[in-house]
Enzyme design. Sequence first.
Site, PDB file in Angstrom:
ATOM      1  N   ARG A 126     -15.067  20.974 -38.363  1.00  0.00           N
ATOM      2  CA  ARG A 126     -16.337  20.476 -38.923  1.00  0.00           C
ATOM      3  C   ARG A 126     -16.959  21.534 -39.845  1.00  0.00           C
ATOM      4  NH1 ARG A 126     -21.478  22.026 -39.520  1.00  0.00           N
ATOM      5  NH2 ARG A 126     -21.390  22.976 -37.460  1.00  0.00           N
ATOM      6  N   ASP A 127     -17.504  22.596 -39.273  1.00  0.00           N
ATOM      7  CA  ASP A 127     -18.150  23.625 -40.099  1.00  0.00           C
ATOM      8  C   ASP A 127     -17.112  24.274 -41.022  1.00  0.00           C
ATOM      9  OD1 ASP A 127     -20.259  25.154 -40.966  1.00  0.00           O
ATOM     10  OD2 ASP A 127     -20.690  26.083 -39.035  1.00  0.00           O
TER      11      ASP A 127
ATOM     12  N   HIS B 267     -24.172  30.866 -32.702  1.00  0.00           N
ATOM     13  CA  HIS B 267     -23.366  30.333 -33.818  1.00  0.00           C
ATOM     14  C   HIS B 267     -23.523  31.300 -34.995  1.00  0.00           C
ATOM     15  CE1 HIS B 267     -21.926  26.743 -36.249  1.00  0.00           C
ATOM     16  NE2 HIS B 267     -22.491  27.441 -37.202  1.00  0.00           N
TER      17      HIS B 267
ATOM     18  N   HIS C  46     -22.311  33.121 -38.434  1.00  0.00           N
ATOM     19  CA  HIS C  46     -21.457  33.219 -39.623  1.00  0.00           C
ATOM     20  C   HIS C  46     -21.265  34.706 -39.901  1.00  0.00           C
ATOM     21  CE1 HIS C  46     -21.148  28.943 -40.958  1.00  0.00           C
ATOM     22  NE2 HIS C  46     -22.125  28.829 -40.077  1.00  0.00           N
TER      23      HIS C  46
ATOM     24  N   CYS D  89     -21.762  26.514 -45.246  1.00  0.00           N
ATOM     25  CA  CYS D  89     -22.607  25.323 -45.269  1.00  0.00           C
ATOM     26  C   CYS D  89     -22.846  24.922 -46.714  1.00  0.00           C
ATOM     27  CB  CYS D  89     -23.938  25.586 -44.565  1.00  0.00           C
ATOM     28  SG  CYS D  89     -25.033  24.156 -44.647  1.00  0.00           S
TER      29      CYS D  89
ATOM     30  N   ASN E 260     -17.486  31.104 -40.454  1.00  0.00           N
ATOM     31  CA  ASN E 260     -17.979  31.418 -39.110  1.00  0.00           C
ATOM     32  C   ASN E 260     -17.204  32.602 -38.540  1.00  0.00           C
ATOM     33  OD1 ASN E 260     -18.255  28.294 -39.445  1.00  0.00           O
ATOM     34  ND2 ASN E 260     -19.625  28.829 -37.776  1.00  0.00           N
TER      35      ASN E 260
HETATM   36  P1  HMG Z   1     -31.375  10.755 -47.359  1.00  0.00           P
HETATM   37  O1  HMG Z   1     -30.803  10.561 -48.706  1.00  0.00           O
HETATM   38  O2  HMG Z   1     -32.805  11.235 -47.259  1.00  0.00           O
HETATM   39  O3  HMG Z   1     -31.206   9.428 -46.488  1.00  0.00           O
HETATM   40  O4  HMG Z   1     -30.423  11.749 -46.591  1.00  0.00           O
HETATM   41  P2  HMG Z   1     -32.169   8.197 -46.285  1.00  0.00           P
HETATM   42  O5  HMG Z   1     -32.607   8.184 -44.869  1.00  0.00           O
HETATM   43  O6  HMG Z   1     -33.220   8.161 -47.366  1.00  0.00           O
HETATM   44  O7  HMG Z   1     -31.167   6.980 -46.532  1.00  0.00           O
HETATM   45  C1  HMG Z   1     -30.598   6.770 -47.844  1.00  0.00           C
HETATM   46  C2  HMG Z   1     -29.325   5.950 -47.693  1.00  0.00           C
HETATM   47  O8  HMG Z   1     -28.364   6.710 -46.980  1.00  0.00           O
HETATM   48  C3  HMG Z   1     -29.492   4.647 -46.907  1.00  0.00           C
HETATM   49  O9  HMG Z   1     -28.603   3.698 -47.484  1.00  0.00           O
HETATM   50  C4  HMG Z   1     -29.024   4.998 -45.527  1.00  0.00           C
HETATM   51  O10 HMG Z   1     -28.506   3.898 -44.788  1.00  0.00           O
HETATM   52  C5  HMG Z   1     -27.893   5.976 -45.847  1.00  0.00           C
HETATM   53  P3  HMG Z   1     -29.119   2.526 -48.480  1.00  0.00           P
HETATM   54  O11 HMG Z   1     -30.112   1.761 -47.666  1.00  0.00           O
HETATM   55  O12 HMG Z   1     -29.735   3.273 -49.629  1.00  0.00           O
HETATM   56  O13 HMG Z   1     -27.859   1.815 -48.811  1.00  0.00           O
HETATM   57  N1  HMG Z   1     -27.678   6.887 -44.735  1.00  0.00           N
HETATM   58  C6  HMG Z   1     -26.495   7.107 -44.136  1.00  0.00           C
HETATM   59  N2  HMG Z   1     -25.269   6.617 -44.375  1.00  0.00           N
HETATM   60  C7  HMG Z   1     -24.277   7.054 -43.550  1.00  0.00           C
HETATM   61  N3  HMG Z   1     -24.473   7.905 -42.530  1.00  0.00           N
HETATM   62  C8  HMG Z   1     -25.677   8.418 -42.293  1.00  0.00           C
HETATM   63  C9  HMG Z   1     -26.743   8.017 -43.123  1.00  0.00           C
HETATM   64  N4  HMG Z   1     -28.054   8.318 -43.138  1.00  0.00           N
HETATM   65  C10 HMG Z   1     -28.613   7.650 -44.120  1.00  0.00           C
HETATM   66  N5  HMG Z   1     -25.852   9.263 -41.270  1.00  0.00           N
HETATM   67  C11 HMG Z   1     -29.482  12.645 -44.585  1.00  0.00           C
HETATM   68  C12 HMG Z   1     -30.743  12.203 -45.290  1.00  0.00           C
HETATM   69  C13 HMG Z   1     -29.888  13.341 -43.302  1.00  0.00           C
HETATM   70  C14 HMG Z   1     -28.625  11.436 -44.281  1.00  0.00           C
HETATM   71  C15 HMG Z   1     -28.717  13.606 -45.521  1.00  0.00           C
HETATM   72  O14 HMG Z   1     -29.589  14.623 -45.894  1.00  0.00           O
HETATM   73  C16 HMG Z   1     -27.486  14.194 -44.883  1.00  0.00           C
HETATM   74  O15 HMG Z   1     -26.514  13.489 -44.618  1.00  0.00           O
HETATM   75  N6  HMG Z   1     -27.497  15.522 -44.651  1.00  0.00           N
HETATM   76  C17 HMG Z   1     -26.377  16.185 -43.997  1.00  0.00           C
HETATM   77  C18 HMG Z   1     -26.234  17.604 -44.507  1.00  0.00           C
HETATM   78  C19 HMG Z   1     -25.114  18.280 -43.753  1.00  0.00           C
HETATM   79  O16 HMG Z   1     -24.252  17.635 -43.169  1.00  0.00           O
HETATM   80  N7  HMG Z   1     -25.118  19.639 -43.766  1.00  0.00           N
HETATM   81  C20 HMG Z   1     -24.109  20.417 -43.087  1.00  0.00           C
HETATM   82  C21 HMG Z   1     -24.240  20.378 -41.588  1.00  0.00           C
HETATM   83  S1  HMG Z   1     -25.479  21.492 -40.980  1.00  0.00           S
HETATM   84  C22 HMG Z   1     -24.672  23.023 -40.871  1.00  0.00           C
HETATM   85  O17 HMG Z   1     -23.589  23.176 -41.357  1.00  0.00           O
HETATM   86  C23 HMG Z   1     -25.333  24.139 -40.102  1.00  0.00           C
HETATM   87  C24 HMG Z   1     -24.682  24.379 -38.743  1.00  0.00           C
HETATM   88  O18 HMG Z   1     -23.311  24.736 -38.887  1.00  0.00           O
HETATM   89  C25 HMG Z   1     -25.426  25.500 -37.985  1.00  0.00           C
HETATM   90  C26 HMG Z   1     -25.643  26.756 -38.851  1.00  0.00           C
HETATM   91  O19 HMG Z   1     -24.647  27.360 -39.318  1.00  0.00           O
HETATM   92  O20 HMG Z   1     -26.804  27.122 -39.001  1.00  0.00           O
HETATM   93  C27 HMG Z   1     -24.747  23.111 -37.852  1.00  0.00           C
HETATM   94 MG    MG Z   2     -22.619  26.754 -39.296  1.00  0.00          MG
END
Ligand code: HMG
Ligand code: MG
Length: 314
Positions: free
Chosen positions: A29-30, A221, A223, A254, A263
């Site tokens: 995933r990450d 966690h 990095h 990320c 990581n």
């Molecule tokens: P948004 O554009 O604000 O979404 O994104 P929305 O709520 O306004 O919805 C817009 C459209 O997206 C809608 O469709 C929803 O149905 C659809 P429409 O009605 O326009 O056809 N939608 C989705 N479709 C599929 N799956 C979903 C989903 N949600 C809404 N889940 C959102 C907001 C949160 C979805 C977006 O910002 C997003 O997906 N962000 C993810 C970012 C990400 O994955 N980052 C990496 C992970 S975090 C990380 O790596 C850190 C970590 O490792 C820890 C660390 O290291 O600190 C965990």
């Molecule tokens: Mg991470």
Amino acid sequence: MSATERALPMTVPAPDLPARVRIHEVGARDGLQNEKATVPTEVKAEFIRRLADAGLTTIEATSFVHPKWVPQLADAEALFPQVSGLPVALPVLVPNERGLDRALALGARQVAVFASATESFARANLNRGLDEALAAFDPVVRRAKDAGLTVRAYVSMCFGDPWEGAVPVHQVARVCTALMDMGADELSLGDTIGVATPGHVRSLLTELNGRGVPTGSIAVHFHDTYGQALSNTLAALQHGVGIVDASAGGLGGCPYAKSATGNLATEDLVWMLQGLGIDTGVDLGRLTATSVWMAGQLGRPSPSRTVKALSHQE
Ligand code: HMG
Ligand code: MG
């Protein structure tokens, strides 16, 4: 016996460390979410199978995020059923209720929400302010718990933020306690950009304990941007933390945080834990072979020092 099996550290236990550590493997995933070229679903499934075969028992499989936000993980629906029969825990990330619905539809049993300790990263990563994002997680955690799932809550930018600089521990603790109050089973403290140092780690853990968060609910966690991930891990172990996130081969980053690199490499972690006599159940030779294979798939060598050292001996 292969060269990898021969090259194990001498075991010299240190006092006051946990007897066992659960590694929360985040490579699939990450590790992969930031890869530019699409990694075929079959390769991801094979990666997860090999990680399980190497003895990892918690393998974060994918994210049910918006496919436009993280195109590399757009195949979550195709991937998850290919690995869901493995005898390991396969947590998946869910950013909102839509993500939870997708995970529930495929029978996921462990989910992770991901919050931010800073306003800037909440906006960059979730398109919401910090408090708005937290409020949106409330129904996700509640519905997941009602469905009998285990819920992990990540908190990113616990030690520093590329837009805001240093992040005060009380600010991190507020987000952590809000997530625990919602009913999260486990917190994972994310050093998203790798700026933490051991004293800072100790100070955040102490602050969290002071606010009623037990050490047993905390994972770390790290990095490895500044090469501090292993030192920070040792500081966390000395505090009693028994869950450590790591990524096979040191893959990772990320997509929404500039300066986030890989990581802590799982092999580097296992090398240290074996030397300390701490049980992980992981076969370092098999794990290294998996990372060498994955590096071949990605077309570049693993950044892990342990993978480099062990694979050069083959
Ligand atoms: P948004 O554009 O604000 O979404 O994104 P929305 O709520 O306004 O919805 C817009 C459209 O997206 C809608 O469709 C929803 O149905 C659809 P429409 O009605 O326009 O056809 N939608 C989705 N479709 C599929 N799956 C979903 C989903 N949600 C809404 N889940 C959102 C907001 C949160 C979805 C977006 O910002 C997003 O997906 N962000 C993810 C970012 C990400 O994955 N980052 C990496 C992970 S975090 C990380 O790596 C850190 C970590 O490792 C820890 C660390 O290291 O600190 C965990
Ligand atoms: Mg991470």
